[in-house]
Design an enzyme around this catalytic site. Structure first.
Site, PDB file in Angstrom:
ATOM      1  N   GLU A  19       0.831  -1.212   0.000  1.00  0.00           N
ATOM      2  CA  GLU A  19       0.000   0.000   0.000  1.00  0.00           C
ATOM      3  C   GLU A  19       0.866   1.263   0.000  1.00  0.00           C
ATOM      4  O   GLU A  19       1.171   1.801   1.061  1.00  0.00           O
ATOM      5  CB  GLU A  19      -0.947   0.020   1.205  1.00  0.00           C
ATOM      6  CG  GLU A  19      -1.867   1.232   1.191  1.00  0.00           C
ATOM      7  CD  GLU A  19      -2.741   1.350   2.433  1.00  0.00           C
ATOM      8  OE1 GLU A  19      -3.613   2.245   2.446  1.00  0.00           O
ATOM      9  OE2 GLU A  19      -2.557   0.579   3.385  1.00  0.00           O
ATOM     10  N   LYS A  24      -2.727  -1.944  -2.890  1.00  0.00           N
ATOM     11  CA  LYS A  24      -3.790  -1.079  -2.373  1.00  0.00           C
ATOM     12  C   LYS A  24      -3.381   0.350  -2.710  1.00  0.00           C
ATOM     13  O   LYS A  24      -2.393   0.860  -2.181  1.00  0.00           O
ATOM     14  CB  LYS A  24      -3.985  -1.272  -0.867  1.00  0.00           C
ATOM     15  CG  LYS A  24      -5.119  -0.424  -0.297  1.00  0.00           C
ATOM     16  CD  LYS A  24      -5.437  -0.795   1.143  1.00  0.00           C
ATOM     17  CE  LYS A  24      -6.501   0.135   1.705  1.00  0.00           C
ATOM     18  NZ  LYS A  24      -6.928  -0.245   3.073  1.00  0.00           N
TER      19      LYS A  24
END
Length: 295
Positions: A176, A213
């Site tokens: 992420e 992400k």
């Protein structure tokens, strides 16, 4: 690795519920839920309160595997129980929701327009506990504020270096590298990030599957090359401070991305609500995010 969980995350419609607020973000999450900091004292009481909130969400009839692929847990939540079962076990056995674990320890100070992850000194021990608890994958977050090539390269290098250690434990890492939705250089940062992500994905072995992400991009379908990459299990979208309505609108324009929302998922939930009102609000939120996440 649990093949049923792998197949669900890879192939089903649905989204990932981010229930992983940690020490730094927990007071804000509780405040939005209607519990001010004056209602608890110290970390133990704070984590008791947030576990009660998460338990109410997870045990709600609205929360199940028909619309939710997985849930990301904070370490403290993984080590607690719901209805006398360890949380990860409860998620999968009772709700058919795949459990993930947040493993980063927060962000370092900003340098070169980005914030790397702080060191994770006990990572191997944490990953071993995750495996023992039936966790499927992990999540770790970095933060990009400006389009500076050196900083963005350093973030992606760090994410994949740790990601390979996670893969070696038989877990699937969610990488992420969040881009600030208010960055004055958001589109340029996205271009640099995509280039670095694809370069690293191309170095993975065929059996090494990772998830990404990412902040919802300025240009629709901008991350399609990542979504279609053979080493990608799934690409998730973070809400990043957008309201649920705006996050859903942006997500619906990005085919193949599915939500992994935190604040946008819990928006409108309150400790003061009756169970009926709470469940109705959560059901409506889940349905709207599920619709925006459909392929």
């Amino acid at each position: 690795m649990n093949q049923r969980q792998f197949d669900k995350v890879h192939g089903n419609n649905g989204f990932i519920a981010a229930l992983d607020q940690s020490g730094g973000s927990t007071p804000k999450a509780l405040r939005l839920y209607g519990i001010p900091e004056t209602d608890y004292s110290g970390d133990d009481e704070m984590f008791d309160r947030v576990h009660q909130m998460r338990t109410r969400i997870i045990t709600s009839p609205a929360f199940d595997g028909s619309r939710i692929l997985g849930a990301i847990l904070f370490e403290n939540t993984m080590e607690r129980q719901i209805d006398s079962k360890p949380t990860a076990q409860y998620l999968w056995e009772e709700k058919q929701v795949v459990p993930f674990l947040k493993v980063d320890k927060g962000l370092a100070a900003e340098e070169s327009g980005v914030q790397l992850m702080k060191p994770i000194p006990e990572l191997d021990a944490l990953l071993d506990r995750a495996v023992a608890n039936g966790i499927f994958g992990t999540k770790m977050r970095s933060f990009i504020r400006l389009a500076q090539e050196g900083g963005i390269r350093a973030i992606v290098d760090q994410q994949f270096e740790i990601g390979k250690r996670i893969l070696d434990k038989g877990l699937v890492p969610i990488i992420e590298p969040e881009i600030d939705i208010n960055s004055p250089e958001k589109a340029q940062a996205e271009a640099m990030l995509k280039e670095n992500l694809l370069a690293h994905l191309n170095t993975l072995a065929p059996d090494q599957k990772v998830m990404l992400k990412l902040t919802l991009p300025e240009q629709a379908d901008y991350y399609r090359e990542c979504i279609e990459h053979p080493n990608i299990l799934r690409v998730l979208a973070l809400s990043g401070g957008y309201s649920r309505v705006e996050a859903n609108e942006r997500l619906a324009q990005n085919h193949g991305m599915v939500a992994s929302f935190s604040r946008a998922l819990t928006e409108g939930l309150s400790v003061q609500q009756s169970d009926d009102a709470f469940n109705a609000m959560l059901d409506a939120s889940i349905q709207s995010i599920f619709e925006a996440s459909k392929r």
